[in-house]
Design a protein around this motif. Sequence first.
Motif, PDB file in Angstrom:
ATOM      1  N   SER A  29     114.426  54.041  83.509  1.00 53.75           N
ATOM      2  CA  SER A  29     114.731  52.657  82.783  1.00 53.75           C
ATOM      3  C   SER A  29     115.134  52.858  81.428  1.00 53.75           C
ATOM      4  CB  SER A  29     113.441  51.833  82.990  1.00 53.75           C
ATOM      5  OG  SER A  29     113.801  50.613  82.042  1.00 53.75           O
ATOM      6  N   PRO A  63     119.133  50.105  83.717  1.00 53.02           N
ATOM      7  CA  PRO A  63     119.066  49.475  82.497  1.00 53.02           C
ATOM      8  C   PRO A  63     117.705  49.077  82.227  1.00 53.02           C
ATOM      9  CG  PRO A  63     120.841  48.474  83.628  1.00 53.02           C
ATOM     10  CD  PRO A  63     120.125  49.419  84.518  1.00 53.02           C
ATOM     11  N   GLY A  64     116.839  48.607  83.151  1.00 58.85           N
ATOM     12  CA  GLY A  64     115.312  48.146  83.265  1.00 58.85           C
ATOM     13  C   GLY A  64     114.629  48.362  84.308  1.00 58.85           C
ATOM     14  N   SER A  89     108.811  51.588  81.403  1.00 53.66           N
ATOM     15  CA  SER A  89     107.888  51.146  80.547  1.00 53.66           C
ATOM     16  C   SER A  89     107.998  49.441  80.316  1.00 53.66           C
ATOM     17  CB  SER A  89     108.021  51.753  79.096  1.00 53.66           C
ATOM     18  OG  SER A  89     107.252  51.263  77.953  1.00 53.66           O
ATOM     19  N   VAL A  90     107.086  48.731  80.836  1.00 52.49           N
ATOM     20  CA  VAL A  90     107.154  47.407  80.457  1.00 52.49           C
ATOM     21  C   VAL A  90     106.134  46.977  79.261  1.00 52.49           C
ATOM     22  CG1 VAL A  90     107.344  44.999  81.503  1.00 52.49           C
ATOM     23  CG2 VAL A  90     107.875  47.260  82.814  1.00 52.49           C
TER      24      VAL A  90
HETATM   25  N1  LIG Z   1     111.153  43.406  78.741  1.00 50.30           N
HETATM   26  C1  LIG Z   1     111.287  44.593  79.458  1.00 50.30           C
HETATM   27  C2  LIG Z   1     112.364  44.689  80.358  1.00 50.30           C
HETATM   28  N2  LIG Z   1     113.285  43.805  80.740  1.00 50.30           N
HETATM   29  C3  LIG Z   1     114.416  43.814  81.329  1.00 50.30           C
HETATM   30  C4  LIG Z   1     114.288  43.892  82.860  1.00 50.30           C
HETATM   31  O1  LIG Z   1     113.688  45.185  83.307  1.00 50.30           O
HETATM   32  C5  LIG Z   1     115.819  43.729  83.596  1.00 50.30           C
HETATM   33  O2  LIG Z   1     116.532  44.969  82.926  1.00 50.30           O
HETATM   34  C6  LIG Z   1     116.608  42.487  83.004  1.00 50.30           C
HETATM   35  O3  LIG Z   1     115.680  41.418  83.317  1.00 50.30           O
HETATM   36  C7  LIG Z   1     117.735  42.358  83.643  1.00 50.30           C
HETATM   37  O4  LIG Z   1     117.648  42.413  85.125  1.00 50.30           O
HETATM   38  N3  LIG Z   1     112.583  45.803  81.138  1.00 50.30           N
HETATM   39  C8  LIG Z   1     111.602  46.953  80.823  1.00 50.30           C
HETATM   40  O5  LIG Z   1     111.766  47.728  81.668  1.00 50.30           O
HETATM   41  N4  LIG Z   1     110.687  46.763  80.089  1.00 50.30           N
HETATM   42  C9  LIG Z   1     110.399  45.688  79.237  1.00 50.30           C
HETATM   43  O6  LIG Z   1     109.542  45.638  78.487  1.00 50.30           O
END
Ligand SMILES: Nc1c(NC[C@H](O)[C@H](O)[C@H](O)CO)[nH]c(=O)[nH]c1=O
Length: 160
Positions: A29, A63-64, A89-90
């Motif tokens: 990610s 992307p995430g 990493s969230v």
């Molecule tokens: N806030 C975090 C995210 N947010 C993005 C989501 O994963 C996703 O890409 C978006 O909602 C579009 O679908 N992602 C992470 O990996 N870590 C974060 O802290």
Amino acid sequence: MATANKNLSVYDKTTIPNAKNFRFGIVVSEWNSKITEGLYQGAVDALLDCGVPEGNILRWDVPGSFELPFGCKKMIATQQVDAVVAIGSVIQGETKHFDFVCSATAQGIMELNVQSDIPVIFCVLTDNTMQQAVDRSGGKHGNKGTEAAIAAIKMAALGR
Ligand SMILES: Nc1c(NC[C@H](O)[C@H](O)[C@H](O)CO)[nH]c(=O)[nH]c1=O
Ligand SMILES: CC(=O)[C@@H](O)COP(=O)(O)O
């Protein structure tokens, strides 16, 4: 046992199967890339240390963390891999978005493990703070990427 009582980077090579013929996918990610790049390096270093040829490690970026299940599913469907490591990493922000991203990502990866024959390793940090993430991606608590790579080798060898 909490991570605080266990170094994530410690492993006993005598307990790890021969991995030189396995191919590993790693889906990374891009969110919190300082953390995910550290996790990725920990995973690659462990795979190489356990005899995996560099050419047997395939990396894709998404992307995430929410996109990790799809990226892993597509890799499994189109590439010849024996296991996949999903790296993310969230980090808690101001809203409940953290809860939804973490649970959806975990659920999606778990479902992949149930539905496919290729193990997908959950290497997603879900931290309250950036410092907690730093501590678990090569900091004082070791590297979750190392732990995930060792799990990937063991799961790839399961039943063989
Ligand atoms: N806030 C975090 C995210 N947010 C993005 C989501 O994963 C996703 O890409 C978006 O909602 C579009 O679908 N992602 C992470 O990996 N870590 C974060 O802290
Ligand atoms: C995990 C997230 O999506 C989170 O970091 C986003 O931050 P916020 O909740 O402040 O929008």
